[in-house]
Design an enzyme around this catalytic site. Structure first.
Site, PDB file in Angstrom:
ATOM      1  CD  GLU A 172      -2.856  -1.262   2.253  1.00  0.00           C
ATOM      2  OE1 GLU A 172      -2.966  -0.153   3.197  1.00  0.00           O
ATOM      3  OE2 GLU A 172      -4.026  -1.940   2.169  1.00  0.00           O
ATOM      4  CD  GLU A 220      -3.193  -6.007   4.425  1.00  0.00           C
ATOM      5  OE1 GLU A 220      -2.114  -5.894   3.567  1.00  0.00           O
ATOM      6  OE2 GLU A 220      -3.682  -5.356   4.805  1.00  0.00           O
TER       7      GLU A 220
HETATM    8  C1  GAL Z   1      -4.224  -2.788   5.535  1.00  0.00           C
HETATM    9  C2  GAL Z   1      -2.404  -2.556   5.652  1.00  0.00           C
HETATM   10  C3  GAL Z   1      -2.114  -3.367   7.056  1.00  0.00           C
HETATM   11  C4  GAL Z   1      -3.022  -3.253   7.931  1.00  0.00           C
HETATM   12  C5  GAL Z   1      -4.658  -3.443   7.518  1.00  0.00           C
HETATM   13  C6  GAL Z   1      -5.623  -3.240   8.804  1.00  0.00           C
HETATM   14  O1  GAL Z   1      -4.595  -1.665   4.854  1.00  0.00           O
HETATM   15  O2  GAL Z   1      -1.876  -2.993   4.731  1.00  0.00           O
HETATM   16  O3  GAL Z   1      -0.871  -3.244   7.442  1.00  0.00           O
HETATM   17  O4  GAL Z   1      -2.891  -1.953   8.504  1.00  0.00           O
HETATM   18  O5  GAL Z   1      -4.840  -2.469   6.609  1.00  0.00           O
HETATM   19  O6  GAL Z   1      -7.030  -3.526   8.337  1.00  0.00           O
END
Ligand code: GAL
Length: 826
Positions: free
Chosen positions: A443, A519
């Site tokens: 991100e 993710e």
């Molecule tokens: C994502 C990020 C992670 C964590 C997660 C929590 O956007 O890549 O590191 O922060 O959100 O939902």
């Protein structure tokens, strides 16, 4: 061999002085890891001293470190706490969480004292070092901004706390004399979005070789042809200070340790030697069959072996194509992965093999087959275990490039260090068969900038140069700009973080022909905590700072597991997922990051103690295809809720089940074809009455396959201790994880017990820490007392360096004392 070397030292020692206060104990601190022809590797574990702050002259040989704490490495100076909301309190806008105004965030980095300066010092002898040889210091990771001094001279520095690095210290030492090593570390505030840990939290090695030797991380093995019948191996070996008359002999040994192939080469071009070999009927590596080979490289000058270097590798093929998605060894599969932060809960960042192995064992049973090392270089031990236990890895080095997410994050290093960091990372890790792709970042804000794709291209090209065999990915959350500025098209594997509504559009517009859920989910829950009324919600907060374990709550940017699965099940081009996260981690206590107390995450499938939350069984019901799952929630101890609606959910691999309360059927349910009903069985209208809740599961033929019963428990009567392992290695590092629960007089677990407990360990081991998984607990892990959370906690018992029995005793007011005996063996 080890004993011999150290005894000799002892004789020599009497005439040598280290810094004046360093004792003989410190000189005995190095542990021999291996000693093969002309290469000795010592781990610097014991015998370090540590202090916080910047004492004047700490780098000098003669500096007096009386009063410094005696520590062993790996060591995390911040994990001992205490938790304090003022530590690294940040007034920030978290853009990634769709925030528009700055608010005060507490606990974002775990509310543990990681900020500031720390010094480590040790002194060691190098048993067989002769003038003319070479000595290398290798740090697996040092948090952070390490400056290294040897015998009072600054040798070098490394900024990024997660990377491995090495330094040639030969010019600073003399044969037969002790080596004084001092390391200064410094962590800036607002340098992380989670708990980074602090100190020499990974291993430190000293390596003695001849000047002409195989480079550190100097072997690179690829398998460009892999079939059932044969594999072609290409081995590149880099030699330092090559001289005339060198010869390289490489023996390939199979998973059973038998020699399968040998190659001898005496052509060194530049400083590289290339060897090509064939392995017939190779045992292919996969999560289900984690077969490993070794290459033993012997460098000879004439007939004398002047270096020996062992490289473990696997034989397997990977491909990512629009036609077949992701294939391992020619078979399409979808990633059943989880993201992992590096901390190990109550151990903090201090790496520990037993703790890592336990995490992977728990994940394996869930059916997980892949790990994303979010968002930094992992401990090398994690990759070794992934090779051995069978997990595919998305290896990821960065959370930030040049544009900042945290004021003092990696952006401060990017220009000067990005290439050096990538090179070390890839050379260290590229022989691991578990690594199936490299991520270049998570991100990163560059996604939305015009020049973003240039930076992505720059990094991608470094990765391709260092390892042309694996694809490059990145976790993207800003899908529209990343598509329009070519950022997404620059990647080999487009990874989307969340953003399910953008999947179809990304697939349609991008050239790659598939999408990875780099993710997913970010569902939040607290183990054993159930909230009513039961309904899906985003950013929901409760007065006790817990999240509901009905697994229906997420953040405004995230979603439920079931929603990811619909995409994976309905679209061939979705090649799987990496769930955020396998385990709760210290820091990032969303949705309570503006509230106190709350100091660790709610995202884990398991809690910070490693205890499975309900969600574990939801994933298991889908991912573990070899063993059935039948799990029921919530618990059945709801004094005060009699007659009120208390929904019951069943997570099961079976298609159908019937629920009974005190013998009365609540109906038989079958998994549906859409919505949550597709993956969960939910009886939403059950009214609570104490007694027995029973589930009968049916298989596809409609035949009874399994049953599960929960009973309303009475008052806590006794403690139950259950160790993950009862036999430990007497190496001073091995850890047994003992789950402590409390049951009523009939043996029913008391699911809401919160008893205060005390621990003591006697014999050949010590009490290391405890953790109950409660995100709001401010109890310090290393103190021998803690309250149960939702009826459970975990005690960590560590072996000493002597064999014998270890007894853990757990006491609690009004409860029968419980004892557990473990054994430690040499
Ligand atoms: C994502 C990020 C992670 C964590 C997660 C929590 O956007 O890549 O590191 O922060 O959100 O939902």
């Amino acid at each position: 061999m080890l004993r011999g070397a150290l005894t000799n030292n002892y004789q020599k020692m009497k005439t040598l002085t280290c810094s004046k206060k360093l004792s003989f104990f410190l000189l005995m601190a190095a542990t021999l890891v291996s000693s093969v022809s002309a290469r000795t590797t010592l781990a610097l574990e014991g015998g370090w001293t540590f202090t916080k702050g910047d004492p004047a002259g700490a780098m000098n040989n003669t500096f007096d470190d009386t009063g410094w704490e005696k520590v062993t490495v790996p060591h995390d100076w911040a994990i001992y706490g205490p938790f304090d909301k003022t530590i690294d309190r940040q007034m920030v806008v978290i853009e990634q969480n769709n925030e528009k105004v700055a608010t005060e965030k507490t606990g974002r980095t775990g509310a543990l004292p990681y900020v500031g300066v720390g010094w480590y010092r040790t002194c060691f002898l190098l048993p067989d070092f002769r003038e003319g040889q070479k000595v290398t210091l290798l740090f697996d990771g040092a948090m952070s901004r390490a400056t290294v001094y040897v015998n009072g001279t600054k040798v070098g520095l490394w900024g990024y706390g997660y990377n491995s690095f090495y330094m040639d210290i030969t010019p600073y030492i003399k044969a037969g004399e002790p080596v004084n090593l001092a390391v200064r570390l410094e962590n800036l505030e607002e340098s992380s979005r989670w708990y980074p840990g602090a100190g020499l939290y990974r291993n430190v090695y000293v390596i003695v070789t001849e000047k002409t030797c195989i480079e550190t991380w100097g072997t690179y093995i690829t398998t460009p042809i892999v079939t059932k019948e044969l594999a072609k191996l290409c081995l590149q070996t880099r030699v330092e200070q090559p001289v005339e008359g060198l010869k390289l002999v490489t023996d390939i040994k199979g998973p059973d340790g038998q020699l399968v192939e040998t190659s001898t080469t005496n052509q060194v071009i530049g400083n590289e030697i290339e060897q090509i070999m064939t392995v017939n009927q190779p045992h292919l590596w996969s999560p289900e069959t984690p077969f490993l080979y070794t290459a033993e490289s012997k460098l000879l000058k004439g007939e004398e072996v002047i270096d020996t270097y062992t490289t473990r590798f696997g034989i397997r093929s990977i491909s990512f194509t629009p036609a077949n998605g992701f294939q391992l060894n020619g078979v399409t599969r979808k990633f059943k992965g989880v993201c992992l932060h590096h901390d190990l809960g109550p151990l903090g960042a201090a790496v520990n093999l037993s703790a890592l192995r336990r995490q992977l064992t728990i994940l394996k049973d869930m059916g997980c087959d892949a790990i994303r090392t979010s968002h930094n270089m992992p401990a090398t031990e994690l990759l070794d275990l992934c090779d051995e236990m069978g997990f595919m890895v998305m290896n990821e080095p960065f959370d930030e490039w040049k544009r900042s997410k945290c004021k003092n994050g990696y952006n401060l290093f990017f220009d000067e260090w990005a290439e050096k960091d990538l090179v070390n990372f890839i050379r260290r890790d590229r022989n691991h068969p578990c690594v199936v792709m490299w991520s270049i970042g998570n991100e990163v804000p560059e996604q939305s900038y015009k020049d973003g794709s240039r930076v992505a291209y720059f990094l991608r090209e470094i990765v391709h140069r260092e390892d042309p065999t694996r694809p490059v990915t990145s976790g993207m959350d800003r899908v529209d700009p990343a598509i329009s500025n070519q950022f997404a098209a620059t990647l080999d594997v487009p990874g989307l973080n969340y953003r399910l509504p953008k999947y179809q559009q990304a697939y349609n517009l991008l050239p790659q022909g598939f999408i990875l859920g780099s993710e997913t989910a970010s569902t939040v829950s607290s183990r054993g905590s159930y909230k009513f009324p039961v309904k899906p919600g985003k950013d929901v907060r409760y007065p006790d700072h817990h999240c509901s374990s009905y697994d229906l709550e997420a953040c405004n940017w995230s979603n439920l597991p079931d929603e990811d699965w619909m995409w994976q099940d309905d679209k061939d081009w979705v090649i799987g997922e990496f769930v955020w996260t396998g385990f709760d981690y210290l820091g990032e206590p969303t949705p309570y990051d503006e509230m106190w107390p709350s100091r660790s995450s709610y995202f884990g499938i398991c809690d910070l103690a490693g205890l499975p939350k309900d969600r574990y069984y939801l994933y298991r019901s889908r991912w573990n295809t070899s063993e059935p799952t039948l799990h029921v929630l919530p618990h059945w101890n709801w004094a005060g809720r009699e007659g009120q609606v208390t929904p019951v959910f069943v997570y099961t691999s079976y298609p159908e089940a019937e629920l009974f309360i005190n013998g009365k059927s609540q109906g038989r349910l079958k998994k549906g074809t859409s919505g949550l009903e597709r993956y969960r069985l939910m009886w939403n209208d059950v009214t609570y009455q104490p007694g027995t809740l029973k589930v009968i599961a049916y298989d596809v033929q409609g035949v009874v396959a399994a049953t599960k019963e929960l009973k309303t428990a009475g008052v806590p009567a006794r403690l139950v201790l259950r160790a993950d392992r009862t036999e430990l290695k007497a190496d001073g590092k091995d850890i047994a994880f003992v789950t402590v629960s409390v049951v009523d007089k009939d043996g029913n677990e008391c699911p809401d017990a919160a008893n205060q407990l005390q621990f003591s360990v006697k014999g050949a081991g010590t009490y290391r820490a405890a953790c109950n998984g409660d995100q709001t607990s401010l109890e310090q892990f290393h103190l021998p007392k803690m309250k149960l959370f939702s009826g459970k906690l975990v005690v960590l018992v560590q072996s000493a360096k002597k064999a014998g029995t270890i007894t853990l005793e757990v006491t609690g007011k009004g409860l029968k004392t419980a004892r557990l005996t473990l054994s430690a063996k040499k």
